[in-house]
Design a protein around this motif. Sequence first.
Motif, PDB file in Angstrom:
ATOM      1  N   GLU A  21     -13.009  -2.264  65.363  1.00  0.00           N
ATOM      2  CA  GLU A  21     -13.787  -2.480  64.146  1.00  0.00           C
ATOM      3  C   GLU A  21     -12.808  -2.719  63.013  1.00  0.00           C
ATOM      4  OE1 GLU A  21     -16.777   0.368  63.179  1.00  0.00           O
ATOM      5  OE2 GLU A  21     -17.334   0.645  65.277  1.00  0.00           O
ATOM      6  N   PHE A  22     -13.155  -3.649  62.158  1.00  0.00           N
ATOM      7  CA  PHE A  22     -12.306  -3.956  61.029  1.00  0.00           C
ATOM      8  C   PHE A  22     -12.995  -3.509  59.752  1.00  0.00           C
ATOM      9  CE2 PHE A  22     -10.991  -7.020  64.241  1.00  0.00           C
ATOM     10  CZ  PHE A  22      -9.619  -6.898  64.184  1.00  0.00           C
ATOM     11  N   THR A  23     -12.279  -2.759  58.958  1.00  0.00           N
ATOM     12  CA  THR A  23     -12.828  -2.374  57.661  1.00  0.00           C
ATOM     13  C   THR A  23     -12.776  -3.593  56.749  1.00  0.00           C
ATOM     14  OG1 THR A  23     -10.684  -1.728  56.760  1.00  0.00           O
ATOM     15  CG2 THR A  23     -11.938  -0.013  57.933  1.00  0.00           C
ATOM     16  N   SER A  24     -13.494  -3.528  55.672  1.00  0.00           N
ATOM     17  CA  SER A  24     -13.473  -4.661  54.740  1.00  0.00           C
ATOM     18  C   SER A  24     -12.067  -4.856  54.177  1.00  0.00           C
ATOM     19  CB  SER A  24     -14.491  -4.459  53.620  1.00  0.00           C
ATOM     20  OG  SER A  24     -14.212  -3.285  52.917  1.00  0.00           O
ATOM     21  N   LYS A  27     -10.101  -6.747  56.801  1.00  0.00           N
ATOM     22  CA  LYS A  27     -10.542  -8.140  56.820  1.00  0.00           C
ATOM     23  C   LYS A  27      -9.929  -8.908  55.655  1.00  0.00           C
ATOM     24  CE  LYS A  27     -14.974  -7.329  59.082  1.00  0.00           C
ATOM     25  NZ  LYS A  27     -16.425  -7.325  58.920  1.00  0.00           N
ATOM     26  N   LYS A  28      -9.885  -8.267  54.469  1.00  0.00           N
ATOM     27  CA  LYS A  28      -9.304  -8.914  53.291  1.00  0.00           C
ATOM     28  C   LYS A  28      -7.811  -9.172  53.504  1.00  0.00           C
ATOM     29  CE  LYS A  28      -8.716  -8.433  48.267  1.00  0.00           C
ATOM     30  NZ  LYS A  28      -7.656  -9.384  48.281  1.00  0.00           N
ATOM     31  N   ARG A  29      -7.112  -8.194  54.075  1.00  0.00           N
ATOM     32  CA  ARG A  29      -5.683  -8.369  54.337  1.00  0.00           C
ATOM     33  C   ARG A  29      -5.423  -9.542  55.280  1.00  0.00           C
ATOM     34  NH1 ARG A  29      -3.386  -2.382  55.505  1.00  0.00           N
ATOM     35  NH2 ARG A  29      -2.525  -1.967  53.444  1.00  0.00           N
ATOM     36  N   ILE A  30      -6.225  -9.613  56.337  1.00  0.00           N
ATOM     37  CA  ILE A  30      -6.067 -10.698  57.299  1.00  0.00           C
ATOM     38  C   ILE A  30      -6.346 -12.040  56.625  1.00  0.00           C
ATOM     39  CG2 ILE A  30      -7.038 -11.738  59.391  1.00  0.00           C
ATOM     40  CD1 ILE A  30      -7.494  -8.799  60.364  1.00  0.00           C
TER      41      ILE A  30
END
Length: 135
Positions: A21-24, A27-30
Amino acid sequence: MEKRLRGLKKAMENTYMQELEFTSMMKKRIHDSIAKEAISEQDVLTSLLELLAKERTGFELTGLLQARGIRKYEDDEGSLYSLLHEQEHRGIIASSWGSSGEKYYRLTDKGRRVLEKTSKRASRARFSFKEQSEG
């Protein structure tokens, strides 16, 4: 969906991938990391030279590059100063110290010629891409 893709999706759901699971924030970092890499060095240099048509500080440049969507120097301003120093060494930009101790950068005549060539090249590349995408 094709049968083989459905099978792949099902296999992924039944493996450890299901637990990821990716936290928001992740996701922003990616997304930011991908965005930083998406802009070519040539595009960065062209933008930098365009901004230096007017004398500016490194701090101003960082903000203006970010406003253009170039986030490469957002968390690493030191690399921007390295790039500025390199361009100064090549004679493309010049610098001077302001009365309050800030360093200002500006294009030299050589820098204006480089910018003109770079802009023409970029314009031709965009035109070529447009032709190919319409054809």
